[in-house]
Design an enzyme around this catalytic site. Sequence first.
Site, PDB file in Angstrom:
ATOM      1  N   HIS A 168       8.841  -0.788  -5.088  1.00 21.84           N
ATOM      2  CA  HIS A 168       7.758  -0.454  -5.511  1.00 21.84           C
ATOM      3  C   HIS A 168       6.932  -1.068  -6.710  1.00 21.84           C
ATOM      4  O   HIS A 168       6.828  -0.364  -7.625  1.00 21.84           O
ATOM      5  CB  HIS A 168       7.602   1.276  -5.589  1.00 21.84           C
ATOM      6  CG  HIS A 168       6.227   1.742  -5.389  1.00 21.84           C
ATOM      7  ND1 HIS A 168       6.221   3.021  -4.542  1.00 21.84           N
ATOM      8  CD2 HIS A 168       4.883   1.199  -5.547  1.00 21.84           C
ATOM      9  CE1 HIS A 168       4.917   3.050  -4.326  1.00 21.84           C
ATOM     10  NE2 HIS A 168       4.139   2.344  -5.175  1.00 21.84           N
ATOM     11  N   ALA A 209       0.704  -1.224   0.000  1.00 20.74           N
ATOM     12  CA  ALA A 209      -0.006  -0.071  -0.011  1.00 20.74           C
ATOM     13  C   ALA A 209       0.927   1.314  -0.068  1.00 20.74           C
ATOM     14  O   ALA A 209       1.302   1.748  -1.083  1.00 20.74           O
ATOM     15  CB  ALA A 209      -0.840  -0.041   1.089  1.00 20.74           C
ATOM     16  N   ARG A 210       1.064   1.977   1.177  1.00 19.52           N
ATOM     17  CA  ARG A 210       2.069   3.086   1.264  1.00 19.52           C
ATOM     18  C   ARG A 210       2.658   2.885   2.527  1.00 19.52           C
ATOM     19  O   ARG A 210       2.681   2.341   3.590  1.00 19.52           O
ATOM     20  CB  ARG A 210       1.017   4.091   1.637  1.00 19.52           C
ATOM     21  CG  ARG A 210      -0.197   4.637   0.923  1.00 19.52           C
ATOM     22  CD  ARG A 210      -0.073   4.351  -0.630  1.00 19.52           C
ATOM     23  NE  ARG A 210       0.588   5.578  -1.176  1.00 19.52           N
ATOM     24  CZ  ARG A 210       1.161   5.511  -2.333  1.00 19.52           C
ATOM     25  NH1 ARG A 210       0.758   4.524  -3.253  1.00 19.52           N
ATOM     26  NH2 ARG A 210       1.758   6.335  -2.825  1.00 19.52           N
ATOM     27  N   ASP A 242       6.751  -3.849  -0.336  1.00 15.06           N
ATOM     28  CA  ASP A 242       7.008  -3.213  -1.713  1.00 15.06           C
ATOM     29  C   ASP A 242       6.982  -1.800  -1.619  1.00 15.06           C
ATOM     30  O   ASP A 242       7.589  -0.911  -2.449  1.00 15.06           O
ATOM     31  CB  ASP A 242       5.843  -3.761  -2.494  1.00 15.06           C
ATOM     32  CG  ASP A 242       5.913  -3.081  -3.971  1.00 15.06           C
ATOM     33  OD1 ASP A 242       6.984  -3.446  -4.610  1.00 15.06           O
ATOM     34  OD2 ASP A 242       5.051  -2.524  -4.416  1.00 15.06           O
ATOM     35  N   GLU A 297      11.357   6.652  -0.629  1.00 16.79           N
ATOM     36  CA  GLU A 297      11.826   5.888  -1.920  1.00 16.79           C
ATOM     37  C   GLU A 297      12.851   6.815  -2.860  1.00 16.79           C
ATOM     38  O   GLU A 297      12.336   7.801  -2.977  1.00 16.79           O
ATOM     39  CB  GLU A 297      10.363   5.542  -2.645  1.00 16.79           C
ATOM     40  CG  GLU A 297       9.534   4.726  -1.510  1.00 16.79           C
ATOM     41  CD  GLU A 297       8.372   3.949  -2.291  1.00 16.79           C
ATOM     42  OE1 GLU A 297       8.242   4.364  -3.544  1.00 16.79           O
ATOM     43  OE2 GLU A 297       7.530   3.366  -1.743  1.00 16.79           O
ATOM     44  N   GLY A 343       4.190  -2.830  -7.409  1.00 10.87           N
ATOM     45  CA  GLY A 343       2.884  -3.387  -7.130  1.00 10.87           C
ATOM     46  C   GLY A 343       2.091  -3.080  -8.352  1.00 10.87           C
ATOM     47  O   GLY A 343       1.293  -4.094  -8.955  1.00 10.87           O
TER      48      GLY A 343
END
EC number: 1.1.1.95
Length: 624
Positions: A360, A311-312, A336, A341, A362
Amino acid sequence: MAFSSSCSSVKAVNSRWTFPSPSPSSRFAVIPAFLHRRYATSVKLTATSAALKTVEQTTLTENNKFSTVGSDSDEYNPTLPKPRILVAEKLGEAGVNLLREFGDVDCSYDLSPEDLKKKVAESDALIVRSGTKVTREVFEAAKGRLKVVGRAGVGIDNVDLQAATEHGCLVVNAPTANTVAAAEHGIALLASMARNVAQADASIKAGKWERSKYVGVSLVGKTLAVMGFGKVGTEVARRAKGLGMNVISHDPYAPADRARALGVDLVSFDQAISTADFVSLHMPLTPATKKVFNDETFSKMKKGVRLINVARGGVIDEDALVRALDAGIVAQAALDVFCEEPPSKDSKLIQHENVTVTPHLGASTKEAQEGVAIEIAEAVVGALRGELSATAVNAPMVDPEVLSELTPYIVLAEKLGRLAVQLASGGKGVQSIRVVYRSARNRDDLDTRLLRAMITKGIIEPISDSYVNLVNADFIAKQKGLRISEERMVVDSSPEYPVDSIQVQILNVESNFAGALSDSGDISIEGKVKYGVPHLTCVGSFGVDVSLEGNLILCRQVDQPGMIGQVGHILGEQNVNVNFMSVGRTVLRKQAIMAIGVDEEPDNKTLERIGGVSAIEEFVFLKL
């Protein structure tokens, strides 16, 4: 000819005919919900196509000279430049091609904050992914030109929504195209973590063979807590059920019937985290969810729990997660997304042997990337054309079916707001508005958010120099001290239609057209949609029936023979076509109101002749 006396009787008013004072020119913004389509390629705007047109008022000055104020014509002007669309992060080719068919596209990646601010000052739209921060400073640098920000993905925590709203900028996202990709990645991380795939892969590539070290756990019969039961969470739950897992979920906004249909139990936050063997995060990053997984939360979890986050990153306190891993409370984590980031190379969390990480990914499938690109491109182009996107983040969000049903009523609501405020003396004193919706449907079946927003827009624009649109209408109303109350009345009409009528009242102000005053002394107008077209059905206490298209003339007169002929003759002599005329009266041969719809705008001399008819006590000319 249509006659009506459906409204209650009006108080007798001793008044000469007057005109409303001129207002500052209204300004159009290219925003959702049926606006002036500056960039439309082949659309001629009419009321039936749900376009919003600028109110234009004509005023008789002290020396009997008419003055007119308004804004641009709603006709498409092919000489206007194409909108400029800035794509600040890599977007799929299909989406870029779609954008190029509509506007001038500038693909500029890896912009510094200063370069981004320079670019947006020359852009009508901006498209970003998760790596670009669209801050208040960016919106301020745009100086009102930026009309829409498109987030190619779901999360919008990198966009300052409050600043976007204040500056009248629509924010849209692409929440559906990458749903399956994100869910699949969540399941991939869950399974690979359970079987130590990443660690075993690294071990064997290092020349080792450690079968006993990487014994995993089975998924069948384990309890998975899905934290956030939105689109992605729902798809993860669906797939986890297929793997034989028991799925529970916490989401304060999720409908219980949708969860039950998938065999998922909705439980409290504490129950979810304390009973789960696996916890998968699918919640947005908000002030309420920021670092919600912290030392206290981890202390309530079952020892040996496994955590997945696609998600976040900000929903986890990363230092607290390291402590929980070291203490054995969390056996493994698969991540992820991260607070920062890319994360620092020496991050204890990234380097932890019981943590599996991906950069990241996803939404990173070929299919999802193309889908997201097309979805966000369509949303941005639609917004620039003046269409309401179902993925609007900072505007009233309405189901597409409901939106289609409400379309003509949205136009009616905006026009009633514009008409009502023009009838107020001075305009600046407008503070209290009452809106009454009459409908055969139950309260829960009538969503009035869009209608209220459009009434607000219609009221504010003619009396304000603010940049007003659907996105910031409520914000500016609050800023200007405008209070709008809503009432819903159930009436005996067909429930097939969402609204039977809308009544707009302006309270505690004087009117420049005394005929618009109700028995209570407030300005009151009412309208309906007939055959898909907005109609004005009541002015003050007088019933009328006139289509709200083109220009409108309202006359309060003595009810006597020949009035229609006299006014019609004056207009006909000047080649002004009457498209609709309606007369409403309270008592025979007393007072009446004549509402006249005309296709062309009468010149000043023609209007003066209408005002000179002896039986006409007052009149007002309005351009919708």
